[in-house]
Design a protein around this motif. Structure first.
Motif, PDB file in Angstrom:
ATOM      1  N   SER A 257      15.986  76.081 -25.938  1.00  0.00           N
ATOM      2  CA  SER A 257      15.804  74.643 -26.127  1.00  0.00           C
ATOM      3  C   SER A 257      15.391  73.923 -24.846  1.00  0.00           C
ATOM      4  CB  SER A 257      17.098  74.032 -26.667  1.00  0.00           C
ATOM      5  OG  SER A 257      18.169  74.387 -25.822  1.00  0.00           O
ATOM      6  N   GLU A 258      15.495  74.594 -23.711  1.00  0.00           N
ATOM      7  CA  GLU A 258      15.184  73.939 -22.441  1.00  0.00           C
ATOM      8  C   GLU A 258      13.705  74.096 -22.081  1.00  0.00           C
ATOM      9  OE1 GLU A 258      17.498  72.143 -20.590  1.00  0.00           O
ATOM     10  OE2 GLU A 258      18.518  72.425 -22.494  1.00  0.00           O
TER      11      GLU A 258
ATOM     12  N   GLN B 118      22.434  77.890 -18.102  1.00  0.00           N
ATOM     13  CA  GLN B 118      23.277  76.934 -17.376  1.00  0.00           C
ATOM     14  C   GLN B 118      23.407  77.287 -15.904  1.00  0.00           C
ATOM     15  OE1 GLN B 118      23.537  74.559 -19.013  1.00  0.00           O
ATOM     16  NE2 GLN B 118      23.654  75.236 -21.138  1.00  0.00           N
TER      17      GLN B 118
ATOM     18  N   ARG C 199      19.541  77.029 -14.405  1.00  0.00           N
ATOM     19  CA  ARG C 199      18.959  75.707 -14.680  1.00  0.00           C
ATOM     20  C   ARG C 199      17.499  75.569 -14.338  1.00  0.00           C
ATOM     21  NH1 ARG C 199      20.130  71.048 -17.294  1.00  0.00           N
ATOM     22  NH2 ARG C 199      21.588  72.103 -18.611  1.00  0.00           N
TER      23      ARG C 199
ATOM     24  N   GLU D 105      14.474  74.549 -30.371  1.00  0.00           N
ATOM     25  CA  GLU D 105      15.869  74.746 -30.759  1.00  0.00           C
ATOM     26  C   GLU D 105      15.942  75.553 -32.049  1.00  0.00           C
ATOM     27  OE1 GLU D 105      17.918  71.155 -30.179  1.00  0.00           O
ATOM     28  OE2 GLU D 105      19.735  72.318 -29.774  1.00  0.00           O
TER      29      GLU D 105
ATOM     30  N   ARG E  26      12.981  74.330 -34.381  1.00  0.00           N
ATOM     31  CA  ARG E  26      12.385  73.010 -34.237  1.00  0.00           C
ATOM     32  C   ARG E  26      11.898  72.873 -32.805  1.00  0.00           C
ATOM     33  NH1 ARG E  26      14.709  67.072 -35.059  1.00  0.00           N
ATOM     34  NH2 ARG E  26      16.296  67.921 -33.698  1.00  0.00           N
TER      35      ARG E  26
ATOM     36  N   ALA F 116      27.800  79.044 -23.528  1.00  0.00           N
ATOM     37  CA  ALA F 116      29.045  78.331 -23.810  1.00  0.00           C
ATOM     38  C   ALA F 116      28.983  76.932 -23.208  1.00  0.00           C
ATOM     39  CB  ALA F 116      30.214  79.108 -23.215  1.00  0.00           C
ATOM     40  N   TYR F 117      29.985  76.126 -23.512  1.00  0.00           N
ATOM     41  CA  TYR F 117      30.064  74.777 -22.931  1.00  0.00           C
ATOM     42  C   TYR F 117      31.503  74.477 -22.584  1.00  0.00           C
ATOM     43  CZ  TYR F 117      31.443  73.627 -27.724  1.00  0.00           C
ATOM     44  OH  TYR F 117      32.083  73.597 -28.937  1.00  0.00           O
TER      45      TYR F 117
ATOM     46  N   ALA G  39      25.428  70.191 -14.059  1.00  0.00           N
ATOM     47  CA  ALA G  39      24.044  70.065 -14.530  1.00  0.00           C
ATOM     48  C   ALA G  39      23.346  68.920 -13.791  1.00  0.00           C
ATOM     49  CB  ALA G  39      24.016  69.833 -16.040  1.00  0.00           C
ATOM     50  N   LEU G  40      24.043  67.782 -13.603  1.00  0.00           N
ATOM     51  CA  LEU G  40      23.470  66.658 -12.853  1.00  0.00           C
ATOM     52  C   LEU G  40      23.226  67.044 -11.407  1.00  0.00           C
ATOM     53  CD1 LEU G  40      25.642  63.686 -14.165  1.00  0.00           C
ATOM     54  CD2 LEU G  40      23.184  63.964 -14.484  1.00  0.00           C
TER      55      LEU G  40
ATOM     56  N   GLN H  17      20.219  68.728 -10.684  1.00  0.00           N
ATOM     57  CA  GLN H  17      19.046  67.850 -10.682  1.00  0.00           C
ATOM     58  C   GLN H  17      19.104  66.884  -9.497  1.00  0.00           C
ATOM     59  OE1 GLN H  17      18.412  66.304 -14.905  1.00  0.00           O
ATOM     60  NE2 GLN H  17      20.174  67.608 -15.223  1.00  0.00           N
TER      61      GLN H  17
ATOM     62  N   VAL I 102      22.182  72.078 -35.518  1.00  0.00           N
ATOM     63  CA  VAL I 102      21.663  70.862 -34.895  1.00  0.00           C
ATOM     64  C   VAL I 102      21.393  69.840 -35.990  1.00  0.00           C
ATOM     65  CG1 VAL I 102      19.799  69.905 -33.506  1.00  0.00           C
ATOM     66  CG2 VAL I 102      20.518  72.255 -33.165  1.00  0.00           C
TER      67      VAL I 102
ATOM     68  N   HIS J 218      18.902  58.751 -13.054  1.00  0.00           N
ATOM     69  CA  HIS J 218      19.136  59.655 -14.178  1.00  0.00           C
ATOM     70  C   HIS J 218      19.588  58.855 -15.394  1.00  0.00           C
ATOM     71  CE1 HIS J 218      20.719  63.037 -16.510  1.00  0.00           C
ATOM     72  NE2 HIS J 218      20.001  63.808 -15.722  1.00  0.00           N
TER      73      HIS J 218
ATOM     74  N   TYR K 139      27.410  59.683 -22.104  1.00  0.00           N
ATOM     75  CA  TYR K 139      26.914  60.924 -21.507  1.00  0.00           C
ATOM     76  C   TYR K 139      28.149  61.734 -21.133  1.00  0.00           C
ATOM     77  CZ  TYR K 139      24.559  64.024 -18.223  1.00  0.00           C
ATOM     78  OH  TYR K 139      24.085  65.131 -17.572  1.00  0.00           O
TER      79      TYR K 139
ATOM     80  N   ILE L  11      24.725  68.865 -21.743  1.00  0.00           N
ATOM     81  CA  ILE L  11      23.876  69.991 -22.144  1.00  0.00           C
ATOM     82  C   ILE L  11      23.566  70.026 -23.645  1.00  0.00           C
ATOM     83  CG2 ILE L  11      24.524  71.431 -20.174  1.00  0.00           C
ATOM     84  CD1 ILE L  11      26.272  73.073 -22.152  1.00  0.00           C
TER      85      ILE L  11
ATOM     86  N   VAL M 123      25.375  69.269 -26.400  1.00  0.00           N
ATOM     87  CA  VAL M 123      26.377  69.749 -27.351  1.00  0.00           C
ATOM     88  C   VAL M 123      27.166  68.615 -28.009  1.00  0.00           C
ATOM     89  CG1 VAL M 123      28.523  71.080 -27.552  1.00  0.00           C
ATOM     90  CG2 VAL M 123      26.639  71.981 -26.199  1.00  0.00           C
TER      91      VAL M 123
ATOM     92  N   PHE N 286      26.489  65.246 -28.412  1.00  0.00           N
ATOM     93  CA  PHE N 286      25.740  64.192 -29.106  1.00  0.00           C
ATOM     94  C   PHE N 286      26.202  62.783 -28.757  1.00  0.00           C
ATOM     95  CE2 PHE N 286      22.787  66.407 -31.914  1.00  0.00           C
ATOM     96  CZ  PHE N 286      23.254  67.705 -31.778  1.00  0.00           C
TER      97      PHE N 286
ATOM     98  N   ARG O 114      18.787  63.290 -28.006  1.00  0.00           N
ATOM     99  CA  ARG O 114      19.884  63.479 -27.051  1.00  0.00           C
ATOM    100  C   ARG O 114      19.326  63.180 -25.657  1.00  0.00           C
ATOM    101  NH1 ARG O 114      21.163  69.225 -29.165  1.00  0.00           N
ATOM    102  NH2 ARG O 114      19.279  68.723 -30.310  1.00  0.00           N
TER     103      ARG O 114
ATOM    104  N   ARG P 105      18.898  65.587 -22.671  1.00  0.00           N
ATOM    105  CA  ARG P 105      17.876  66.622 -22.668  1.00  0.00           C
ATOM    106  C   ARG P 105      16.488  66.029 -22.462  1.00  0.00           C
ATOM    107  NH1 ARG P 105      17.792  69.745 -27.504  1.00  0.00           N
ATOM    108  NH2 ARG P 105      16.349  70.865 -26.202  1.00  0.00           N
TER     109      ARG P 105
END
Ligand SMILES: Cc1cc2nc3c(=O)[nH]c(=O)nc-3n(C[C@H](O)[C@H](O)[C@H](O)COP(=O)(O)OP(=O)(O)OC[C@H]3O[C@@H](n4cnc5c(N)ncnc54)[C@H](O)[C@@H]3O)c2cc1C
Ligand code: FES
Lengths: 399, 60
Positions: free
Chosen positions: A31-32, A38, A41, A58, A70, A89-90, A112-113, A116, A384, B14, B23, B27, B29, B31, B44, B47
């Protein structure tokens, strides 16, 4: 034969390469916008002969031998002979008063931020359990945030019982050295148990994670991570343990022609994920997995099991909540709204917990523990939420 | 990045800065960050790589 790999993290990339080298036609879907998952990245420059990488795409459902995708070109179906699930995982958050307000995000979101180059606040706290808190704290500090504290709810002495796992995985201890800058800010048996504005209640915990004393700290951002939950929603009926997919020594799941690799099967770091990917990729392409990868998986699993034991979430967190503390963020269900139900299904229908947009990914496990109903894994059919119009337009041609 | 958020001009590094309390997982998940971005509903935001001129709206 066509092997489709879902996920382009360390596990998925390894599975795709290995299956392609074994002669399979491989499609890797993620999807990225870039490969890496993760951990890396988007910094992995993935390109491999025999692998088609579908980016920004996705997968939202597995149906028989086809995937529903999609992506940039709209919705479509993709047929497979063998499928490798490497969706990762998350972070698992635990609720506390104020966790649904501004200034609280998951540790993974902070990471993740940071990758970036963005940090959201000057004064930050990282709270949760597990070694992953340390790279997150290090990344925030490197970006110039003031690290108020890194709070580990478990006791480090739990690792003393894990000598076997440690000796088989010495390199993991070496990794810890790279986080030494944040160690002075690390407090164990400690957690954030409430946040109101920038006033954060920090508690010392007993072995069951019940607060025994507390103090106030000031922070603009609290990053929460109590271990990880697997992204298993594409296989709602596969056999699983604590929601992680069960696999045999060739990474086969209980579903025919479907393999799984990486953190969907258990949490053990990027190197274990990669080794599992090699095994799954070989097996999916009908080859015998290389002995070296099988051995790396065996060792890595020792570490993963020790990690799961040492950082197991303890039930005392349930005492951090007040009756009006939010449990389900999507549907704003509070602790006092949870009903006396005997099953997850009944609990959802009577309290609306886990019925919102996230479909329980964030709250279902916590709600199950708070009410004592058995956690049913996350048996969702559609991974999704998709606009209804797209469902209707799904093309039938199988590519 | 210069963007329009719920009709107001904002300058942010950002998209997360626009969505405090929403937020959350970062990642795709949870929503929590769902918004209308440049006319597309139900995106989302975490993303979406933010660009100058983006128009973001949050629905209730
Ligand atoms: C937010 C976050 C940050 C992390 N940062 C670090 C770190 O800095 N250092 C560290 O040592 N460990 C980190 N970890 C732990 C790390 O996840 C693992 O060590 C490693 O990345 C696991 O590899 P994997 O291949 O199993 O899964 P991942 O790397 O998670 O890769 C899974 C991939 O699958 C994709 N995917 C999932 N579902 C779908 C779907 N339905 N359709 C299409 N694509 C899908 C995801 O977008 C992702 O790219 C982090 C974990 C998280 C959740
Ligand atoms: S922040 Fe969780 S889906 Fe975007």
């Amino acid at each position: 034969m066509r092997v489709v790999v879902v996920g382009a993290g360390p596990a998925g990339m390894a599975a795709a390469r290995t299956a392609a080298d074994a002669g399979a036609e491989v499609v890797m879907v993620d999807s990225e916008p870039e490969a890496g998952g993760q951990y890396l990245r988007g910094r992995a420059r993935f390109e491999h002969p025999g692998v088609t990488h579908l980016k920004n795409t996705e997968v939202w459902m597995v149906e028989g031998d086809s995937l529903h995708l999609r992506g940039p070109g709209g919705a479509r179906l993709l047929r497979f002979d063998a499928l490798v699930i490497a969706t990762g995982a998350y972070d698992r958050p635990l609720p506390f008063p104020g966790w649904d307000g501004p200034g609280v995000i998951t540790a993974g979101a902070a990471q993740a931020l940071a990758k970036q180059g963005v940090t959201l606040a000057g004064r930050v706290i990282v709270t949760g359990t597990g070694p992953f808190l340390l790279p997150v704290a290090t990344a925030l500090q490197d970006l110039g945030s003031t690290l108020v504290g890194v709070y580990e709810a478990s006791s480090p002495t739990r690792w003393l019982r894990e000598a076997k796992a440690i000796t088989a995985n010495r390199h993991k201890i070496g990794e810890l050295a790279s986080y030494r800058k944040v160690l002075p800010r690390l407090e164990t048996r400690t957690a954030v148990i409430a946040k109101h504005g920038d006033r954060v209640t920090v508690a010392k915990l007993d072995s069951q994670w019940r607060p025994i004393s507390h103090r106030t700290e000031h922070a603009d951002l609290v990053c929460v991570g109590y271990g990880f939950l697997p992204r298993t929603d594409l296989l709602p009926n596969a056999s699983r343990t604590h929601d992680f997919l069960d696999v045999d020594d060739h990474q086969r799941t209980s579903v025919a022609n479907v393999y799984a690799a990486g953190e969907v099967t258990g949490i053990g770091g990027a190197d274990l994920a990669e080794a599992e990917g090699v095994v799954a990729g070989a097996a999916a392409a009908g080859r015998r997995p290389p002995a070296k990868a099988l051995e790396a998986v065996r060792r890595g699993r020792l570490f993963a099991a020790a990690l799961a034991r040492a950082h197991e979430v303890q039930p005392g967190w349930q005492t951090w909540l007040h009756p009006d503390t939010t449990v389900c963020r999507c549907e704003k269900v509070r602790l006092e709204d949870l009903t006396d139900a005997t099953s997850m299904r009944e609990l959802k229908l009577t309290s609306r917990v886990a019925l919102g947009r996230c479909q329980g990914r964030i709250c279902a496990r916590n709600a199950a523990e708070l009410t004592g109903v058995p956690f049913d894994g996350q048996r969702r059919v559609i991974a999704v939420p998709i606009p209804l119009g797209e469902l209707a337009e799904l093309p039938e041609d199988k590519s | 990045m210069k963007v329009t958020f719920n009709g107001l001009r904002r300058e942010v590094a950002h998209v997360a800065e626009l969505l405090p309390g929403r937020y959350f997982c970062g990642i795709g998940v949870c929503f929590g960050c769902v918004a209308e971005i440049n006319g597309v509903p139900e995106v989302r935001a975490c993303r979406h790589p933010l660009r100058d001129g983006d128009v973001i709206r949050t629905q209730s």
